[in-house]
Write a protein that holds these residues in place. Structure first.
Motif, short mmCIF file in Angstrom:
data_model
loop_
_atom_site.label_atom_id
_atom_site.label_comp_id
_atom_site.label_asym_id
_atom_site.label_seq_id
_atom_site.Cartn_x
_atom_site.Cartn_y
_atom_site.Cartn_z
N VAL A 27 4.26 6.85 9.99
CA VAL A 27 4.88 8.12 10.37
C VAL A 27 6.27 7.87 10.96
N ALA A 28 6.41 6.80 11.74
CA ALA A 28 7.73 6.48 12.29
C ALA A 28 8.72 6.13 11.18
N SER A 29 8.24 5.47 10.11
CA SER A 29 9.11 5.16 8.98
C SER A 29 9.57 6.44 8.29
N LEU A 30 8.66 7.42 8.15
CA LEU A 30 9.05 8.69 7.54
C LEU A 30 10.06 9.43 8.41
N ALA A 31 9.80 9.39 9.73
CA ALA A 31 10.71 10.10 10.63
C ALA A 31 12.08 9.45 10.69
N PRO A 114 7.67 2.88 4.30
CA PRO A 114 8.88 2.87 3.47
C PRO A 114 10.11 2.46 4.27
N GLU A 115 11.09 1.91 3.56
CA GLU A 115 12.38 1.65 4.16
C GLU A 115 13.12 2.97 4.37
N PRO A 116 14.15 2.99 5.23
CA PRO A 116 14.83 4.27 5.52
C PRO A 116 15.39 4.98 4.29
N GLU A 117 15.86 4.25 3.29
CA GLU A 117 16.47 4.87 2.13
C GLU A 117 15.47 5.12 0.99
N ALA A 118 14.19 4.87 1.22
CA ALA A 118 13.22 4.90 0.13
C ALA A 118 13.11 6.28 -0.50
N LEU A 119 12.86 7.31 0.30
CA LEU A 119 12.65 8.64 -0.27
C LEU A 119 13.92 9.17 -0.94
N ALA A 120 15.05 8.91 -0.34
CA ALA A 120 16.29 9.39 -0.93
C ALA A 120 16.52 8.79 -2.31
N ARG A 121 16.26 7.52 -2.44
CA ARG A 121 16.47 6.86 -3.73
C ARG A 121 15.45 7.33 -4.77
N LEU A 122 14.21 7.45 -4.37
CA LEU A 122 13.18 7.87 -5.32
C LEU A 122 13.42 9.31 -5.77
N ALA A 123 13.69 10.19 -4.83
CA ALA A 123 13.92 11.58 -5.19
C ALA A 123 15.19 11.73 -6.02
N ILE A 185 -0.40 2.89 -7.36
CA ILE A 185 -0.42 4.28 -6.91
C ILE A 185 0.26 4.45 -5.56
N ARG A 186 0.40 3.41 -4.78
CA ARG A 186 0.93 3.52 -3.43
C ARG A 186 2.42 3.85 -3.46
N ALA A 187 2.78 4.87 -2.73
CA ALA A 187 4.17 5.27 -2.50
C ALA A 187 4.86 5.80 -3.75
N VAL A 188 4.12 6.21 -4.79
CA VAL A 188 4.78 6.80 -5.96
C VAL A 188 5.20 8.23 -5.62
N LEU A 189 6.32 8.63 -6.19
CA LEU A 189 6.81 9.99 -6.04
C LEU A 189 6.63 10.68 -7.39
N VAL A 190 5.73 11.68 -7.45
CA VAL A 190 5.34 12.29 -8.70
C VAL A 190 5.73 13.78 -8.69
N ARG A 191 6.10 14.27 -9.85
CA ARG A 191 6.42 15.69 -9.96
C ARG A 191 5.16 16.53 -9.74
N GLY A 192 5.34 17.63 -9.03
CA GLY A 192 4.21 18.49 -8.76
C GLY A 192 3.65 19.12 -10.02
N SER A 193 4.50 19.42 -10.98
CA SER A 193 4.02 20.04 -12.23
C SER A 193 3.14 19.07 -13.00
N VAL A 194 3.50 17.80 -13.03
CA VAL A 194 2.69 16.80 -13.72
C VAL A 194 1.36 16.61 -13.01
N PHE A 195 1.41 16.49 -11.69
CA PHE A 195 0.19 16.29 -10.92
C PHE A 195 -0.74 17.49 -11.06
#
Length: 998
Positions: A27-31, A114-123, A185-195
């Motif tokens: 949670v701290a990594s996400l924040a 995740p690293e601090p830039e993880a979500l930004a890069r994946l998205a 499966i861990r930490a994958v960022l998937v489109r909501g429509s596909v899921f």
């Protein structure tokens, strides 16, 4: 426009204290990320006080972008990742809406940081490429970020998943790869429509290959899957999402079973409709083939998981139907679109192979030096001694004398004697064969053209084979050539062994030849399945030839199991337990028969032909000789060579090796020394006890057990202890005087060799003096007329009558043309009560020699018995009178045709019609036991066959057992010096050629 991101974090405490810590870290990594998710849901499976404290308001930082906080949903403790994600994604939240309202879903677990830039890069990667179904980061170990956990997953044509970079060192070598079949499966960022279209993750996968399955389904929908190699997410391997780290053997086996179950599920869900039923039916046969392969690869721990996965895949028909509907509903592209992203079976095998990196703390194994160290010369020298000691054996077709008898004429006959059914001796009695019969069948099969000749060759090769076994067994104690040669000489010239050779005791010879190899394999049975399986087969053969060693073997094995348990090696305990399995299985029918007959002592009886010398009463003098290491009062030929020989003369020749053996417990390697002294005590106790136990009968004579088996075990304890003492003495000399060879220890070894040669002189010259029991054995123990009439078929029976010294008449029935070494049955020859068959045989024999009634001969004909042989009886007046009266009675019978006097006795032929030998059905239990015995032996053979991988693993361990830390350091330093010297020699410039010199 950037899409909304819903992060789903699955938490499963499972009673682990680290769950709360990992959750706080995630949670701290996400924040702390440069881009925060728009919504965060914590799916908590089960309860834990530490986790509950972490979920208290204000305990966790707010990881959302708009400050709305986290949503917590409660699920059952056994809820798996797929079901937990589905609940978090599809169930409405307190403010309305579901996870499906978000454009992107980020699938996390408590141990993904995740690293601090993880979500930004994946998205950003998803937003730039509308055809991407999901994107996966590089997973690394949180405690070792330089080690890759997962970076792309593919599969073979059969559906086996293959990690493309798991375990590799992260040096950026794979950062250019983005297009792969699937991912973890861990930490994958998937489109909501596909899921939403796929209705989440297939729950039938049970945490294995979930990312691969989701990627394959997404690709069949027309989407793409990409990696983000520069985006790193640390994982701790808790096993909440995906499979845990394989840090223990049990966890490794669980991972393999889960992946195998997932593979079979994929095969069944993706198979063509016409091939679905054939594939489903073939799964048990495929599991059987893979079981054999796993035995060959020395990995039996996978077998249980293989069959569990197969059964699970076959019974989950509803899950298969659901998976097939899922693929069929959304597939829009053919399977050929993903064919190029699959990997070959060779690459899958390479990635699945366990690393064989050398352990830096392991002691490098040196060369064996069998030829350079004198082992080959020792074997050649003993071969020359054998030819000089037994020169006539080169021309003999078979061996006789002592307890030696011919073997069956055919290999099929040998193995028929080793199977359950009608016994080759007795009044048409069915029962189990002695395990020793299988040992005899193996020996005879080595010379299939004339099996009896194999026994002659074994006798000729006995001395060199014994020296070879002693030399190899000594490699577990020392690496000095002179000491290995000393062990080979000492083992070949053992008093018990020489007595067995000269007096014709095959069980004693076989035990002596096999025991050093049992020591060689058993000493390292806890390390690997190859020596464990080899030791199990050797132990079964040794106990089959000498059942009296079973109690000592059980104690030694128990000590080995305890030692493995103390080292906390579950695999070592399993291997040590396996050592006893073949022995237990092959003795199971005989043990059942003896226990059913209330005769447990019969299990200790010596197999094979009876040893006449054991019919003598064991007095205090005989026990004294046995306790000193001689199996009989002859003193290994000394008492025969020198009349009125004092006991201390041959015993004094054992003093040097005995003193050295007794000193083994005082050496730095005292545990090994104590183990060898324990073998001495066990062996002597077994031998002395054998002289007081009579478990078998030969006519009216009760036979005690052969004490030589216990003395053989004690002799190795003495030899091994002496070699250990000499090795430690030599190491002390080298450490103090800086010499490469210890002169004192070498001199002591020479003294031992000289004294043993002197001790063996009477036995080795017994042939020249005519003091050996060996004879040019006949091809049959029955008259030649019977042998010719039977043609080797056991359907023809002969009743043999023998007059005993006390005036009684002994009767036995022999089927076929001869008694053979493997035809004897201890179940029949150890009976302490008269059964129906014995009573009928006794009554028929008495009627034959006491009346003229035709009923006795008719009873013989009805049982398939065609001949009556009156064998030479005991040399006693009462026996002579009984023999003459019996011959007269038999001559007066009209239904017996006298054949005449033969070298085996007087022979009569039954003139009436001979019925076929009554058949005996093998009960279902007997057939099941035979199948079990064959299966266990085959499994042991498959495990014992070495492979390249097993040899590579073995080279990582020292050949010598029980080295002290100081010895390991000394040997490691010597190995490094030798390696450095070899490298320096290679670096020296070579002599210039003629052109270079000019």
């Amino acid at each position: 426009m950037p899409g909304t991101v819903h992060a789903i974090v699955v938490v499963r405490p499972d009673g682990r204290t680290s769950a709360a810590y990992h959750l706080r870290r995630t949670v701290a990594s996400l924040a702390g990320g440069s881009r925060r998710p728009d919504a965060v849901t914590l799916a908590v499976c089960g309860t834990d006080p530490a986790v509950e404290d972490a979920l208290e308001p204000g305990s966790l930082p707010d990881p959302t972008a708009d400050g709305r906080g986290v949503r917590v949903i409660r699920l059952g403790r056994r809820t798996r990742f797929a079901a937990a994600v589905a609940s978090a994604a599809f169930e409405p939240g307190p403010r309305g809406g579901t996870g499906m309202d978000a454009d992107l879903l980020w699938l996390l677990a408590q141990d993904t940081a995740p690293e601090p830039e993880a979500l930004a890069r994946l998205a950003g990667q998803l937003e730039l490429s509308p055809t991407l179904a999901f994107v996966a980061p590089k997973l690394v170990r949180h405690d070792r970020p330089e080690r890759i956990v997962s970076l792309g997953v593919s599969m073979t044509r059969t559906g086996a998943s293959v990690e493309l970079a798991a375990g590799d060192l992260d040096q950026g070598q794979r950062d250019g790869i983005t297009d792969v079949l699937g991912s973890d499966i861990r930490a994958v960022l998937v489109r909501g429509s596909v899921f939403r279209a796929l209705r989440g993750i297939d729950p039938a996968l049970r945490d294995a290959d979930e990312g691969l399955d989701l990627a394959v389904a997404a690709r069949l929908m027309g989407g793409r899957v990409a990696l983000a190699p520069t985006t790193r997410v640390g994982v701790s391997g808790d096993g909440v999402a995906g499979l845990p780290f394989a840090e223990t053997g049990s966890r490794r086996r669980m991972i393999i079973a889960r992946r195998r179950a997932a593979q079979l599920h994929r095969r069944l869900t993706s198979a063509h409709p016409l091939l679905l039923v054939p594939i489903w039916l073939s799964l048990p046969f495929l599991a059987l083939g893979r079981t054999i392969a796993q035995l060959v690869m020395k990995d039996p721990g996978r077998i249980a998981g293989e069959w569990a996965a197969t059964i699970l895949a076959m019974v989950r028909l509803a899950a298969i139907a659901r998976g097939r509907r899922r693929l069929r509903r959304h597939r829009s592209v053919p399977w050929s679109r993903i064919a190029s992203l699959r990997v070959s079976t060779a690459l899958a095998r390479e990635r699945a192979a366990e690393p064989t990196e050398h352990d830096p703390d392991a002691l490098p194994r040196g060369e064996l030096h069998f030829f350079g160290g004198g082992g080959a010369w020792l074997v050649l020298a003993m071969a020359a001694v054998s030819l000089a000691a037994f020169p006539a054996l080169l021309a003999w077709p078979a061996l006789g004398g002592g307890a030696l008898q011919p073997l069956r004429d055919t290999v099929a006959g040998l193995w028929a004697d080793a199977a359950y059914g009608l016994r080759p001796t007795g009044w048409n009695v069915s029962g189990p064969a002695d395990p020793f019969s299988a040992v005899v069948a193996v020996i005879g099969s080595l010379w299939p053209f004339a099996p009896s000749r194999a026994l002659v060759l074994l006798w000729l090769a006995a001395l060199p084979l014994a020296a070879l076994g002693g030399w190899f067994a000594a490699t577990r104690i020392t690496d000095r050539p002179v000491l290995r040669i000393t062990a080979g000489v000492a083992w070949a010239l053992a008093p018990t062994f020489l007595v067995a050779l000269t007096q014709g005791i095959p069980t004693g010879v076989i035990v002596h030849l096999l025991l050093p190899w049992l020591v060689f394999a058993g000493a390292v049975a806890h390390r690997s399945w190859v020596p464990a399986a080899a030791a199990s087969l050797l132990a079964a053969a040794v106990i089959a030839a000498a059942p009296s060693l079973a109690p000592a073997f059980a104690l030694v094995l128990l000590a080995g199991i305890i030692a493995a348990a103390v080292r906390r090696s579950g695999a070592g305990v399993a291997r040590m337990l396996w050592v006893a399995v073949p022995t237990i299985v092959i003795f199971l029918p005989v043990a059942w028969a003896q226990l059913h007959a209330a005769n447990p002592w019969g299990l200790l009886a010596d197999p094979g032909a009876p040893i006449d010398a054991l019919a003598q009463t064991a007095d205090a003098g005989t026990r004294l000789w046995v306790s000193l290491g001689f199996p009989a009062s002859s003193g290994a030929g000394w008492a025969e060579l020198f009349s009125a020989l004092p006991l201390w003369v041959p015993a004094a020749l054992l003093v040097p090796i005995a003193l050295l053996a007794a000193s083994a417990a005082a050496t730095p390697r005292w545990p090994v020394g104590l183990a060898h002294l324990a073998l001495v005590v066990l062996g002597v106790a077994t031998a002395v006890a054998a002289t007081a136990i009579a478990a078998r009968f030969d006519g009216a004579n009760a036979l005690t057990l052969w004490p030589g088996a216990g003395l053989t075990l004690a002799w190795w304890g003495m030899v091994g202890g002496a070699i250990l003492t000499l090795d430690q003495l030599g190491r002390a000399e080298m450490a103090r005087f800086r010499r490469h060879a210890g002169a004192v220890s070498a001199s002591a070894a020479v003294v031992c060799i000289v004294t043993l040669v002197v001790l063996a002189a009477p036995a080795l010259t017994a042939w020249a003096r005519g003091a050996t029991a060996l004879t040019n054995g006949p091809t049959s123990t029955l008259p030649a007329y019977v042998e010719a009439d039977s043609g080797g078929d056991t359907a023809t029976g002969t009743i043999v009558l023998t007059a005993e010294a006390d005036g009684s008449l002994a009767a036995r029935v022999v089927w076929g043309g001869s008694e053979t070494l493997g035809a004897h049955s201890t179940v029949l020859e150890t009976r302490t009560a008269v059964d129906d068959a014995s009573a009928q045989l006794a009554a028929t024999a008495a009627a034959l020699v006491s009346s003229t009634s035709p009923d006795a001969v008719a009873a013989l004909a009805e049982q398939g018995i065609a001949f009556v042989l009156l064998a030479p009886g005991a040399d006693a007046p009462a026996a002579d009178v009984l023999r003459r009266e019996s011959a007269t009675a038999l001559d007066q019978r009209d239904d017996l045709d006298p054949v005449g006097a033969t070298e085996r006795g007087d022979l009569w032929r039954v003139t009436s019609d001979i019925a076929a030998r009554p058949s005996a059905e093998n009960p279902a239990g007997g057939i099941a036991i035979e199948i079990l015995q064959i299966a266990v032996i085959v499994i042991a053979l498959l495990l014992a066959a070495p492979t390249g991988r097993s040899r590579a693993r073995a080279r990582q361990h020292p050949r010598i057992v029980g080295l002290t830390p100081a010895e390991r350091a000394m040997d490691a330093g010597r190995a490094r010096r030798l390696e450095d010297g070899a490298q320096e020699a290679q670096a020296l410039p070579s002599e210039p050629t003629g052109e270079e010199a000019t």
